[in-house]
Design a protein around this motif. Sequence first.
Motif, mmCIF file in Angstrom:
data_model
loop_
_atom_site.group_PDB
_atom_site.id
_atom_site.type_symbol
_atom_site.label_atom_id
_atom_site.label_comp_id
_atom_site.label_asym_id
_atom_site.label_seq_id
_atom_site.Cartn_x
_atom_site.Cartn_y
_atom_site.Cartn_z
ATOM 1 N N UNK A 294 0.716 -1.206 -0.010
ATOM 2 C CA UNK A 294 -0.137 -0.168 0.012
ATOM 3 C C UNK A 294 0.918 1.054 0.146
ATOM 4 N N UNK A 295 1.872 1.326 0.762
ATOM 5 C CA UNK A 295 2.823 2.453 0.915
ATOM 6 C C UNK A 295 3.604 2.795 -0.622
ATOM 7 N N UNK A 296 3.868 1.565 -1.286
ATOM 8 C CA UNK A 296 4.358 1.634 -2.390
ATOM 9 C C UNK A 296 3.500 2.391 -3.451
ATOM 10 N N UNK A 297 2.236 1.672 -3.451
ATOM 11 C CA UNK A 297 1.272 2.596 -4.448
ATOM 12 C C UNK A 297 0.871 3.904 -4.080
ATOM 13 N N UNK A 298 0.905 4.217 -2.999
ATOM 14 C CA UNK A 298 0.868 5.430 -2.426
ATOM 15 C C UNK A 298 1.718 6.393 -2.932
ATOM 16 N N UNK A 299 3.145 6.005 -2.783
ATOM 17 C CA UNK A 299 4.112 7.048 -3.291
ATOM 18 C C UNK A 299 4.036 7.144 -4.754
ATOM 19 N N UNK A 300 3.684 6.056 -5.491
ATOM 20 C CA UNK A 300 3.581 5.961 -7.025
ATOM 21 C C UNK A 300 2.277 6.953 -7.337
ATOM 22 N N UNK A 301 1.381 6.856 -6.845
ATOM 23 C CA UNK A 301 0.301 7.828 -6.964
ATOM 24 C C UNK A 301 0.472 9.348 -6.646
#
Lengths: 264, 246
Positions: B116-123
Amino acid sequence: MALKPRQRRRLIRTLMYVVFVAGFLVTIIVADWARIQRLFFNVDVMQEMLPDVLAIAARNTLVYTAGSFSFGLVLALILALMKLSTITPYRLFATWYIELFRGLPALITIILFGFGLPIAFDGFRLPGGTLVTGSLALGVVAAAYMAETIRAGVLAVPRGQTEAARSLGMSSSRALGSIVLPQAFRIIIPPLTNEFVLLIKDTSLLFVLGTTPLTKELTKFARDFMTTTRNATPLTVAAIVYLLITLPLTYLVRRLERRAAVSR
Amino acid sequence: MTSAIEIVDLHKYFGELEVLKGIDFEVAEREVVCVIGPSGSGKSTLLRCVNRLEDPTSGTILIEGEDITDPDADVDRLRTRIGMVFQQFNLFPHLDVLRNLTIAQTKVLKRSQDEANEVARAVMERVGLLDKIDEYPIRLSGGQQQRVAIARALAMNPDMMLFDEPTSALDPELIGEVLDVMRGLAHELGMTMLVVTHEMGFARDVADRVVFMDGGVVVEEGTPEEVLADPKTDRARRFLRMVQEK
């Protein structure tokens, strides 16, 4: 001699102040300070009370408060959600409950739990002694007040918060638990702390349940000590201990309220 | 091919008041549709019916072929495919930006916190605010908050996005940054978008189709050139003249 309105106002104000100061001074001069000290601030009596007033009485007061507050808070949350429900019977039940227990003296509820239930249900007794019976009775009363506080907190969270949570796929209970209630409780910490302070004082009513030397809370402890020593100092000590607990809490509430007002 | 959104004979009453009087239209996959019209014309209600924030009184709405108006529909699951951006942003003020973006990922999609953190950083990178990821929403400008709200919706990997007047609550100088992000979604991601807006410039540049609503019905629809430059009806002409005078 006619006075101008302004002069008359000043005269009245001065007179009031003179009366106030005179009354104060007369009381101080007339009072028998030696006697007051012996009967209300007696160091010997204080020393005699000292370990037990803290280790037993103050502790019991705090334990009863914590017990009734935690039970009351859970019950209040359920009642608040019932009152906010779209299902009419839930809403009616919560409304009646809140009106009933806010309208009754707490003492009636305490007596009901301690003596009414055993009579009604033929010797039925709650286990756990004063702590359980007292916490249930006071919790039931406190829940009525706290339910309204929690409801107000939930309503203070903007509708858009729920909508945003739901639009992300959260179920309504998830949105309530993860998004709405955390914000609601932040809003209502000051009034809930006030409720906690009220409960601290209301535990003094639990003496009607009957006490043993180990279950006395502050007020009962002080009163019994007063009877045996024929001296009013125990009351003073109890009062000081109450204030030591309640004053920091009310101070804390004021600070929290000020901070909330600033951030808004 | 099934449409992303298909609306059939949608009616919505608020009490006695009929707000939507039989709406039919479709949004194809990867299509950007802008809904314009005067306030009170039912555009926002229409949008809110699409993800069932409002319950339609009658009619059918299919999301990628699945009927979201079916009483037995798993609305929560369907909503994870539909990102929604609100006029008032509606970020969660008690959570920092990262938690705003991850809470539904972990609790609804059951992603791990790391993922989730990774996705958050990407968006957040996509909306150009990666450096604000540890801030609380209150510390951001309106435009930044709205970009975070877009990122929050994107983090769920939705198949389509609904925008409910996303720039109407913004100061004029902050509107551009939000529209730029939306333009990026349309052009770079090919996101399916249904946008209720008063930004005629955005509609002209980005929309594949413009729908003009008034009084609870679709009065006109077509390409931006047809509807915005050469409206067929009086009502649309009057509305556009009023908007352009501003």
